[in-house]
Design a protein around this motif. Structure first.
Motif, short mmCIF file in Angstrom:
data_model
loop_
_atom_site.label_atom_id
_atom_site.label_comp_id
_atom_site.label_asym_id
_atom_site.label_seq_id
_atom_site.Cartn_x
_atom_site.Cartn_y
_atom_site.Cartn_z
N THR A 93 43.24 49.28 47.80
CA THR A 93 43.92 47.99 47.80
C THR A 93 42.87 46.89 47.91
OG1 THR A 93 44.28 48.14 50.20
CG2 THR A 93 46.08 48.83 48.76
N VAL A 94 43.12 45.79 47.23
CA VAL A 94 42.19 44.66 47.18
C VAL A 94 42.93 43.39 47.59
CG1 VAL A 94 40.62 43.32 45.74
CG2 VAL A 94 40.92 45.77 45.30
N ARG A 107 35.08 44.06 43.09
CA ARG A 107 35.62 45.23 43.81
C ARG A 107 35.99 46.34 42.83
NH1 ARG A 107 35.63 48.81 47.21
NH2 ARG A 107 37.38 49.18 48.62
N VAL A 108 36.60 45.98 41.71
CA VAL A 108 36.96 46.98 40.71
C VAL A 108 35.69 47.63 40.14
CG1 VAL A 108 37.99 47.35 38.43
CG2 VAL A 108 39.17 45.94 40.13
N VAL A 111 44.80 49.17 37.31
CA VAL A 111 44.87 48.08 38.27
C VAL A 111 46.26 47.47 38.19
CG1 VAL A 111 44.15 45.70 38.76
CG2 VAL A 111 42.43 47.48 38.43
N VAL A 159 46.39 45.16 43.88
CA VAL A 159 45.81 43.87 44.26
C VAL A 159 46.90 42.95 44.79
CG1 VAL A 159 44.51 41.86 43.47
CG2 VAL A 159 44.04 44.12 42.48
N VAL A 201 37.97 40.24 42.97
CA VAL A 201 38.65 41.38 42.36
C VAL A 201 37.76 42.07 41.33
CG1 VAL A 201 40.65 42.11 40.99
CG2 VAL A 201 40.92 40.36 42.76
N LEU A 210 48.37 44.28 39.54
CA LEU A 210 48.26 42.96 40.14
C LEU A 210 49.63 42.54 40.67
CD1 LEU A 210 46.10 41.36 37.32
CD2 LEU A 210 45.28 42.12 39.55
N ALA A 242 42.91 39.68 47.18
CA ALA A 242 42.28 38.80 46.20
C ALA A 242 41.79 37.48 46.77
CB ALA A 242 43.24 38.52 45.05
#
Length: 366
Positions: A232-233, A243-244, A186, A212, A240, A188, A235
């Protein structure tokens, strides 16, 4: 009269003026770089606001051509006048145990956080002879302590200036977070460092990379997908953690890297939660702020390794240059703005989000 060099000098918080300096004589163990391009780093944004030691010439993501080289300098690096090179920001002593292990970034001689008199490109005042210690200048002085890399001539200047930020991404995402085949990550923050982590991790063979960002990062997230992000997330639109968990079937990821400017009090607990139950790795780029009630027991129970991101190794920059030179990656999408020396103020503000919109990686072309 000595030849004059034009440079953009920071004279105060968020203040720049153009000044001329004498082109210095070059000793046998030194050289002079004709700056072709200098990238604007996110750290320049903070440094521009705080000022620090100065007046100074900012700019430490530098690439150019060797204009003059002393015999000893040329022999040490195997270069000659006219060669194109990228320059690291570090100006280490060259003889301590850290330097002898190739860890120039940790040498006290160039560590401005522990040594008030440290030499480093983009941070050394102009009253330190010969003044040309930053890339927002027509020429850059290269002392014996210079650390350089060859840069292929076919690479566009704006992409060549990304050698260091992409080197950071490879260092943090691949070396520190150990992204590679069979592993998940991940990232960020979809800025230039985060996008470097994405590219580095996917080039290293990572199975899954989740990037993210926020709603305002829509374009950056799109670029992240073009560079290899699998998911892609957003936030501030979705959870988050949830979703992960969804993407990984509840297992979590092997590692997480924080390249955002969000408070550590928010990001560290989040990273501890998204990594898998045992033996995850967390890499933290921002060291600002504190984490009240730090979840040390949670970290220990999950047997997580916590690493501080600190620049790049020599090898990571070499790998970055190989990735850039290959032409395999959509790096042109990261190259959003270019300015001359008279636009350095706007270049830094654009990188910080208060100048020209849509900036990802900004370049100064002296």
């Amino acid at each position: 009269m000595a030849e004059q060099v034009l440079a953009a000098v920071q004279i105060g918080p968020e203040q720049t003026e153009l000044r001329e300096f004498a082109l210095p004589d070059i000793a046998a163990d030194a050289a002079l770089l004709k700056v072709e391009a200098a990238g604007v780093c996110g750290s320049d944004v903070g440094g521009y606001k705080r000022m620090g030691r100065g007046p100074r010439i900012l700019g430490h993501e530098n690439v150019g051509f060797i204009a003059r080289a002393g015999d000893a300098f040329a022999r040490r690096w195997g270069v000659k006048e006219g060669d194109r090179v990228a320059i690291e920001e570090y100006l280490p002593c060259g003889h301590c145990d850290l330097c002898l292990r190739g860890e120039f970034r940790h040498c006290a001689a160039t560590d401005m956080h522990s040594n008030p008199g440290a030499l480093r490109y983009g941070n050394t005042p102009v009253d330190t002879p010969p003044a040309l210690w930053g890339g927002y200048s027509q020429y850059l002085y290269m002392p014996p302590a210079t650390v350089l890399h060859r840069m292929p001539v076919h690479v566009a200047p704006e992409q060549a200036a990304m050698a260091l930020p992409l080197g950071n991404g490879i260092q943090w995402g691949v070396v520190e977070a150990q992204a590679g085949p069979g592993r998940s990550l991940v990232v960020l923050g979809p800025g230039q460092q985060g996008l470097g982590c994405v590219l580095g991790a996917k080039a290293a063979g990572a199975d899954l990379v989740i990037l993210v960002g926020l709603q305002r990062d829509a374009r950056r997230l799109e670029v992240g997908r073009a560079l290899g992000a699998d998911v892609t997330v957003v936030a501030d639109e979705e959870d988050v953690r949830a979703r992960v968990a969804e993407v990984t079937g509840g297992r979590g990821v092997d590692a997480a890297v924080d390249t955002s400017s969000a408070p550590s009090s928010e990001m560290v607990p989040l990273m501890i939660e998204v990594v898998k139950r045992k033996e995850g790795r967390i890499v933290v780029q921002s060291i600002g702020g504190t984490v009240p009630d730090f979840p040390l027991e949670r970290l220990a129970r999950k047997y997580i390794t916590l690493k501080a991101a600190r620049g790049h190794s020599y090898q990571s920059v070499e790998l970055a240059i190989q990735r850039i030179a290959s032409g395999k990656y959509a790096l042109d999408l990261m190259c959003t703005h270019t300015f001359g020396l008279d636009g350095v103020d706007m270049a830094i503000r654009s990188t910080g989000g208060t100048g020209k919109p849509g900036a990802i990686h900004v370049t100064v072309r002296p």
